[in-house]
Design a protein around this motif. Structure first.
Motif, PDB file in Angstrom:
ATOM      1  N   LEU A   1     123.803 -15.742  52.748  1.00 43.49           N
ATOM      2  CA  LEU A   1     123.520 -14.875  51.598  1.00 43.49           C
ATOM      3  C   LEU A   1     122.177 -14.161  51.719  1.00 43.49           C
ATOM      4  O   LEU A   1     122.039 -13.019  51.293  1.00 43.49           O
ATOM      5  N   LYS A   2     121.190 -14.822  52.298  1.00 50.31           N
ATOM      6  CA  LYS A   2     119.852 -14.227  52.410  1.00 50.31           C
ATOM      7  C   LYS A   2     119.696 -13.345  53.636  1.00 50.31           C
ATOM      8  O   LYS A   2     119.020 -12.315  53.579  1.00 50.31           O
ATOM      9  N   GLU A   3     120.298 -13.762  54.763  1.00 52.86           N
ATOM     10  CA  GLU A   3     120.030 -13.075  56.020  1.00 52.86           C
ATOM     11  C   GLU A   3     121.266 -12.522  56.720  1.00 52.86           C
ATOM     12  O   GLU A   3     121.139 -11.800  57.694  1.00 52.86           O
ATOM     13  N   GLY A   4     122.441 -12.897  56.260  1.00 55.64           N
ATOM     14  CA  GLY A   4     123.680 -12.474  56.906  1.00 55.64           C
ATOM     15  C   GLY A   4     124.214 -13.564  57.822  1.00 55.64           C
ATOM     16  O   GLY A   4     123.473 -14.431  58.287  1.00 55.64           O
ATOM     17  N   ALA A   5     125.500 -13.512  58.085  1.00 52.39           N
ATOM     18  CA  ALA A   5     126.155 -14.552  58.891  1.00 52.39           C
ATOM     19  C   ALA A   5     125.623 -14.595  60.322  1.00 52.39           C
ATOM     20  O   ALA A   5     125.537 -15.665  60.928  1.00 52.39           O
ATOM     21  N   ALA A   6     125.235 -13.447  60.855  1.00 51.04           N
ATOM     22  CA  ALA A   6     124.723 -13.407  62.230  1.00 51.04           C
ATOM     23  C   ALA A   6     123.409 -14.172  62.377  1.00 51.04           C
ATOM     24  O   ALA A   6     123.044 -14.594  63.473  1.00 51.04           O
ATOM     25  N   ALA A   7     122.705 -14.395  61.280  1.00 53.71           N
ATOM     26  CA  ALA A   7     121.412 -15.081  61.325  1.00 53.71           C
ATOM     27  C   ALA A   7     121.537 -16.600  61.326  1.00 53.71           C
ATOM     28  O   ALA A   7     120.545 -17.303  61.525  1.00 53.71           O
ATOM     29  N   VAL A   8     122.724 -17.111  61.129  1.00 56.70           N
ATOM     30  CA  VAL A   8     122.912 -18.565  61.088  1.00 56.70           C
ATOM     31  C   VAL A   8     122.693 -19.154  62.472  1.00 56.70           C
ATOM     32  O   VAL A   8     123.168 -18.631  63.475  1.00 56.70           O
ATOM     33  N   SER A   9     121.967 -20.253  62.506  1.00 55.46           N
ATOM     34  CA  SER A   9     121.816 -21.032  63.732  1.00 55.46           C
ATOM     35  C   SER A   9     121.781 -22.494  63.338  1.00 55.46           C
ATOM     36  O   SER A   9     121.414 -22.833  62.203  1.00 55.46           O
ATOM     37  N   THR A  10     122.141 -23.347  64.268  1.00 54.92           N
ATOM     38  CA  THR A  10     122.106 -24.779  63.964  1.00 54.92           C
ATOM     39  C   THR A  10     120.666 -25.242  63.741  1.00 54.92           C
ATOM     40  O   THR A  10     120.424 -26.152  62.962  1.00 54.92           O
ATOM     41  N   VAL A  11     119.720 -24.591  64.382  1.00 56.39           N
ATOM     42  CA  VAL A  11     118.310 -24.922  64.191  1.00 56.39           C
ATOM     43  C   VAL A  11     117.891 -24.608  62.751  1.00 56.39           C
ATOM     44  O   VAL A  11     117.263 -25.430  62.080  1.00 56.39           O
ATOM     45  N   LYS A  12     118.241 -23.414  62.270  1.00 54.99           N
ATOM     46  CA  LYS A  12     117.894 -23.034  60.892  1.00 54.99           C
ATOM     47  C   LYS A  12     118.544 -23.967  59.877  1.00 54.99           C
ATOM     48  O   LYS A  12     117.914 -24.360  58.898  1.00 54.99           O
ATOM     49  N   VAL A  13     119.786 -24.277  60.102  1.00 51.25           N
ATOM     50  CA  VAL A  13     120.499 -25.160  59.172  1.00 51.25           C
ATOM     51  C   VAL A  13     119.837 -26.532  59.167  1.00 51.25           C
ATOM     52  O   VAL A  13     119.580 -27.100  58.098  1.00 51.25           O
ATOM     53  N   ALA A  14     119.541 -27.062  60.324  1.00 48.73           N
ATOM     54  CA  ALA A  14     118.905 -28.381  60.413  1.00 48.73           C
ATOM     55  C   ALA A  14     117.553 -28.379  59.708  1.00 48.73           C
ATOM     56  O   ALA A  14     117.250 -29.308  58.940  1.00 48.73           O
ATOM     57  N   LYS A  15     116.753 -27.352  59.928  1.00 48.40           N
ATOM     58  CA  LYS A  15     115.452 -27.259  59.259  1.00 48.40           C
ATOM     59  C   LYS A  15     115.620 -27.166  57.751  1.00 48.40           C
ATOM     60  O   LYS A  15     114.883 -27.798  57.003  1.00 48.40           O
ATOM     61  N   HIS A  16     116.590 -26.391  57.323  1.00 49.60           N
ATOM     62  CA  HIS A  16     116.834 -26.211  55.891  1.00 49.60           C
ATOM     63  C   HIS A  16     117.220 -27.539  55.225  1.00 49.60           C
ATOM     64  O   HIS A  16     116.810 -27.823  54.096  1.00 49.60           O
ATOM     65  N   VAL A  17     118.001 -28.330  55.928  1.00 47.33           N
ATOM     66  CA  VAL A  17     118.483 -29.604  55.386  1.00 47.33           C
ATOM     67  C   VAL A  17     117.459 -30.725  55.600  1.00 47.33           C
ATOM     68  O   VAL A  17     117.476 -31.723  54.885  1.00 47.33           O
ATOM     69  N   GLY A  18     116.587 -30.552  56.597  1.00 49.03           N
ATOM     70  CA  GLY A  18     115.596 -31.584  56.888  1.00 49.03           C
ATOM     71  C   GLY A  18     116.102 -32.654  57.834  1.00 49.03           C
ATOM     72  O   GLY A  18     115.752 -33.837  57.710  1.00 49.03           O
ATOM     73  N   ILE A  19     116.946 -32.234  58.773  1.00 43.66           N
ATOM     74  CA  ILE A  19     117.465 -33.161  59.779  1.00 43.66           C
ATOM     75  C   ILE A  19     117.219 -32.566  61.160  1.00 43.66           C
ATOM     76  O   ILE A  19     116.815 -31.409  61.290  1.00 43.66           O
ATOM     77  N   SER A  20     117.493 -33.351  62.190  1.00 45.28           N
ATOM     78  CA  SER A  20     117.356 -32.814  63.545  1.00 45.28           C
ATOM     79  C   SER A  20     118.604 -31.990  63.883  1.00 45.28           C
ATOM     80  O   SER A  20     119.688 -32.215  63.333  1.00 45.28           O
TER      81      SER A  20
END
Length: 183
Positions: free
Chosen positions: A10-29
């Motif tokens: 929603l903020k950056e578009g689907a192309a901006a998704v990465s597993t690194v970003k998701v992990a950081k957002h959730v607070g996991i490795s």
């Protein structure tokens, strides 16, 4: 993780998704993301399927299958179901659109890869075409018109371009139906 992925889309578009970003957002490795999803595409498609499942959970598309109701009223029911869903879940259509865009499908219908919905919606629209009630154009164009008009309306509401009480369902139904109905 799905909520985090949805926020990124929603903020950056689907192309901006990465597993690194998701992990950081959730607070996991990052490696923990791979315990649940095989890759970034699986994560994105899981969000996509979740949004389509939300539509399925509303049950509003059932009206379209009721053969005792005239086909024009069933088409109206389909349009109303999408409209009501979009107002209740304003980000869902954006998420669906973003994933479709990433897949290179732009404004195609949101149910294209979701047979449960596609069969219901395609059936009622094809029946309406066959009965001469709506224009004989590809069903995907009709579905895209419904999706695009309603999605644009929800975006306008989110951006405060007008108030929700400025336009009602009848306004958008008339617009969509005017483009669909056989003259």
């Amino acid at each position: 993780m799905l909520d985090a992925t949805a926020e990124i889309i929603l903020k950056e578009g689907a192309a901006a998704v990465s597993t690194v970003k998701v992990a950081k957002h959730v607070g996991i490795s990052q490696s923990n993301v791979y315990l649940y999803f095989k890759d970034k595409d699986d994560l994105i498609m899981s969000v996509y399927r979740r949004e389509l499942n939300k539509i399925d959970a509303t049950g509003d598309l059932e009206l379209a299958t009721d053969q005792s109701i005239p086909v024009a009223k069933r088409v109206r029911g389909y349009i109303k179901a999408v409209y009501d869903f979009a107002l209740a879940n304003p980000d869902s259509l954006t998420l669906i659109q973003q994933v479709k865009f990433l897949l290179g499908q732009h404004d195609t219908n949101p149910f294209e890869d979701y047979p449960e919905h596609e069969n219901v919606v395609i059936s009622v629209l094809q029946e309406a075409i066959d009965a001469g009630v709506i224009k004989p154009v590809p069903v995907s164009l009709l579905m895209s018109m419904v999706f695009s008009v309603i999605h644009t309306h929800t975006l306008n509401l989110q951006k405060n371009r007008y108030a929700s009480n400025d336009y009602d369902f009848e306004t958008f139904y008339s617009l969509i139906w005017g483009g669909m109905k056989q003259e």
